[in-house]
Design a protein around this motif. Structure first.
Motif, PDB file in Angstrom:
ATOM      1  N   LYS A  29      -1.675   8.769   9.664  1.00 42.45           N
ATOM      2  CA  LYS A  29      -2.365   8.586  10.950  1.00 42.45           C
ATOM      3  C   LYS A  29      -3.664   7.815  10.764  1.00 42.45           C
ATOM      4  CE  LYS A  29      -0.532  12.627  13.248  1.00 42.45           C
ATOM      5  NZ  LYS A  29      -0.730  14.033  13.560  1.00 42.45           N
ATOM      6  N   LYS A  30      -4.391   8.131   9.682  1.00 45.35           N
ATOM      7  CA  LYS A  30      -5.674   7.477   9.424  1.00 45.35           C
ATOM      8  C   LYS A  30      -5.504   6.042   8.950  1.00 45.35           C
ATOM      9  CE  LYS A  30      -8.049  11.739   8.277  1.00 45.35           C
ATOM     10  NZ  LYS A  30      -8.467  12.615   7.204  1.00 45.35           N
ATOM     11  N   ASP A  31      -4.381   5.752   8.288  1.00 41.02           N
ATOM     12  CA  ASP A  31      -4.177   4.415   7.728  1.00 41.02           C
ATOM     13  C   ASP A  31      -2.762   3.914   8.003  1.00 41.02           C
ATOM     14  OD1 ASP A  31      -4.098   2.063   6.324  1.00 41.02           O
ATOM     15  OD2 ASP A  31      -4.817   2.903   4.446  1.00 41.02           O
ATOM     16  N   PRO A  32      -2.551   3.354   9.197  1.00 42.37           N
ATOM     17  CA  PRO A  32      -1.212   2.870   9.547  1.00 42.37           C
ATOM     18  C   PRO A  32      -0.762   1.629   8.759  1.00 42.37           C
ATOM     19  CG  PRO A  32      -2.770   2.417  11.311  1.00 42.37           C
ATOM     20  CD  PRO A  32      -3.500   3.222  10.277  1.00 42.37           C
ATOM     21  N   SER A  33      -1.634   1.107   7.894  1.00 42.11           N
ATOM     22  CA  SER A  33      -1.242  -0.054   7.089  1.00 42.11           C
ATOM     23  C   SER A  33      -0.473   0.340   5.827  1.00 42.11           C
ATOM     24  CB  SER A  33      -2.462  -0.898   6.723  1.00 42.11           C
ATOM     25  OG  SER A  33      -3.294  -0.194   5.821  1.00 42.11           O
ATOM     26  N   ILE A  34      -0.320   1.647   5.570  1.00 41.44           N
ATOM     27  CA  ILE A  34       0.514   2.097   4.456  1.00 41.44           C
ATOM     28  C   ILE A  34       1.927   1.609   4.723  1.00 41.44           C
ATOM     29  CG2 ILE A  34       1.528   4.124   3.325  1.00 41.44           C
ATOM     30  CD1 ILE A  34      -1.165   5.578   3.959  1.00 41.44           C
ATOM     31  N   ASN A  35       2.514   0.907   3.744  1.00 44.28           N
ATOM     32  CA  ASN A  35       3.815   0.308   4.014  1.00 44.28           C
ATOM     33  C   ASN A  35       4.936   0.742   3.069  1.00 44.28           C
ATOM     34  OD1 ASN A  35       2.657  -1.167   1.961  1.00 44.28           O
ATOM     35  ND2 ASN A  35       2.711  -3.106   3.024  1.00 44.28           N
ATOM     36  N   LEU A  75       1.897   5.260  -0.477  1.00 48.38           N
ATOM     37  CA  LEU A  75       1.474   6.652  -0.387  1.00 48.38           C
ATOM     38  C   LEU A  75       2.378   7.475  -1.300  1.00 48.38           C
ATOM     39  CD1 LEU A  75      -0.170   8.968   0.904  1.00 48.38           C
ATOM     40  CD2 LEU A  75       1.505   8.973   2.765  1.00 48.38           C
ATOM     41  N   ILE A 117      -2.363   5.514  -2.519  1.00 46.54           N
ATOM     42  CA  ILE A 117      -3.010   6.645  -1.852  1.00 46.54           C
ATOM     43  C   ILE A 117      -2.205   7.882  -2.224  1.00 46.54           C
ATOM     44  CG2 ILE A 117      -3.605   7.635   0.395  1.00 46.54           C
ATOM     45  CD1 ILE A 117      -3.616   4.599   1.340  1.00 46.54           C
ATOM     46  N   LYS A 120      -2.819  11.284   6.400  1.00 49.63           N
ATOM     47  CA  LYS A 120      -3.187   9.993   5.797  1.00 49.63           C
ATOM     48  C   LYS A 120      -2.484   8.832   6.486  1.00 49.63           C
ATOM     49  CE  LYS A 120      -5.097  11.844   1.741  1.00 49.63           C
ATOM     50  NZ  LYS A 120      -5.226  12.084   0.374  1.00 49.63           N
ATOM     51  N   LYS A 128       0.888  -1.155   0.000  1.00 51.02           N
ATOM     52  CA  LYS A 128       0.000   0.000   0.000  1.00 51.02           C
ATOM     53  C   LYS A 128       0.933   1.212   0.000  1.00 51.02           C
ATOM     54  CE  LYS A 128      -3.849   0.050   2.458  1.00 51.02           C
ATOM     55  NZ  LYS A 128      -4.847   0.274   3.527  1.00 51.02           N
ATOM     56  N   GLU A 148      -2.525  -1.090  -3.518  1.00 46.53           N
ATOM     57  CA  GLU A 148      -3.313   0.119  -3.285  1.00 46.53           C
ATOM     58  C   GLU A 148      -2.400   1.333  -3.350  1.00 46.53           C
ATOM     59  OE1 GLU A 148      -6.397   2.010   0.000  1.00 46.53           O
ATOM     60  OE2 GLU A 148      -5.856  -0.101   0.133  1.00 46.53           O
TER      61      GLU A 148
END
Length: 122
Positions: free
Chosen positions: A45-51, A6, A32, A43, A4, A30
């Motif tokens: 903070k809202k989605d800690p699964s961003i890797n 960003l 973002i 973003k 995922k 994914e």
């Protein structure tokens, strides 16, 4: 590993170009987008699964260097690789000193991007 990613860049066209390259990579599940460092921090903070993060340096509000300082100050983010994408080679030392894992010169070539993704996707 499913990635995922960003993509942080204030330039809409640059974000879309990177997104187009990423969509062709089967490891990326994914994408973002964020248009500056402040937006990117929100973003994350809202989605800690961003890797993975692909980060521009020169942006309004919060630039890439300031993003790195804030992001890396939280030890929970130590595992997330940040690859800086920039036209400015003179700032390589500065980005590494502030926690970037890697650097790619813009314009980004697909093969180079995929090589960095493979290198940092653990």
């Amino acid at each position: 590993m499913a990635l995922k990613v960003l993509v942080v860049d204030d330039d809409f066209i640059n974000r879309k170009l990177i997104q187009t390259l990423l969509k062709k990579n089967p490891k990326v599940t994914e994408i973002i987008e964020a248009e500056n460092g402040s937006d990117a921090l929100d973003k994350m903070k809202k989605d800690p699964s961003i890797n993975m993060i692909l980060l521009d340096i020169m942006m309004p509000v919060v630039d890439g260097i300031e993003f790195l300082k804030i992001f890396r100050s939280d030890m929970n983010n130590a595992h997330v690789p940040v690859i800086v994408l920039s036209t400015d080679d003179t700032r390589k030392t500065e980005v590494y000193d502030n926690g970037a894992n890697d650097f790619l010169r813009k314009p980004v070539m697909q093969d180079n991007l995929y090589e960095k993704i493979d290198q940092w996707a653990n």
